[in-house]
Design an enzyme around this catalytic site. Structure first.
Site, PDB file in Angstrom:
ATOM      1  CG  ASP A  54      -5.765   1.702  -0.608  1.00  0.00           C
ATOM      2  OD1 ASP A  54      -4.795   0.919  -0.775  1.00  0.00           O
ATOM      3  OD2 ASP A  54      -5.638   2.828  -0.079  1.00  0.00           O
ATOM      4  CE  LYS A  76      -7.827   5.190   1.827  1.00  0.00           C
ATOM      5  NZ  LYS A  76      -7.545   4.907   0.404  1.00  0.00           N
ATOM      6  CE  LYS A  83      -4.158   5.627   1.967  1.00  0.00           C
ATOM      7  NZ  LYS A  83      -4.118   5.030   0.628  1.00  0.00           N
TER       8      LYS A  83
END
Length: 216
Positions: free
Chosen positions: A89, A151, A180
């Protein structure tokens, strides 16, 4: 709805100890969460705890500000893989994006994706700092760079995920890139609404509460 296979069980606060990370991993195994998301320094320890489970190991790169050099982020990503990470991430360079340098952001994402190959790359755009046009530009950069996910948030900015932002992100991502949502997801009803909007991962430190609270 079974929420556990959408949850990245997350612990990124600066005070997290090795014991805290071990507990997090054991909770993820017990509740069959899809992944844990932890700081890079704890990857080896977490890998040993998760070794006989199906729980994936995610970590963060360029976190939480995103302002490191591309080279530093690439090194960090390779190092994370060497220490057992399954998923990355990463935080984009927010200032570069806001300065109109979308190409810089796209190239950086592409470099990190190249470095990690078939491993999952989630691109954190930190929506709380961006205009709608900047959010769109960030999503397009991630898509062009072959990221797997876009995300919403680090959880360390001025705000977390919102339904409106996820809606906007979904318009750009379509079915070519997953989404996400993270930051502020603390109850089951909110989690389900995100999934209905097309989110396929939820980053939350409230995962146990989400899966153990009774359905309405």
């Amino acid at each position: 709805m079974q929420l556990n296979q959408f949850i990245d069980h997350t612990l990124l606060k600066p005070t997290a100890t090795p014991e805290d990370i071990e507990s997090l991993c054991k909770e993820a195994i017990a509740h069959q969460f899809i992944a844990v998301c932890i700081p890079p320094s704890y990857l080896k320890h977490a890998k040993s705890v998760l070794k006989d489970s199906n729980v994936k190991l995610a970590t963060v790169i360029g976190f939480p500000l995103g302002a490191m050099t591309t080279e530093a982020k690439v090194f960090e990503a390779k190092d994370a893989l060497a220490n057992g990470a399954d998923e990355i991430d990463m935080v984009i360079n927010i200032g570069m994006l806001k300065g109109g340098e979308a190409n810089y952001v796209e190239n950086e994402i592409a470099e990190i994706k190249k470095a990690i190959g078939s491993k999952i790359l989630k691109v954190i755009i930190e929506t709380c700092y961006l205009t709608d046009a900047e959010k769109e530009a960030a999503c397009e950069a991630a898509l062009n760079a072959n990221a797997d996910f876009v995300k919403t948030s680090t959880g360390f900015g001025t705000g977390g995920a919102t339904f409106e932002d996820v809606d906007l992100m979904k318009r750009i991502a379509g079915d070519k890139m997953q989404i996400k949502a993270s930051g502020g997801i603390k109850d089951r009803e909110t989690a389900i609404k995100y999934l209905e909007l097309g989110v396929s991962r939820l980053g939350t430190s409230s995962g146990i509460k989400l899966v153990t609270s009774e359905e309405n």
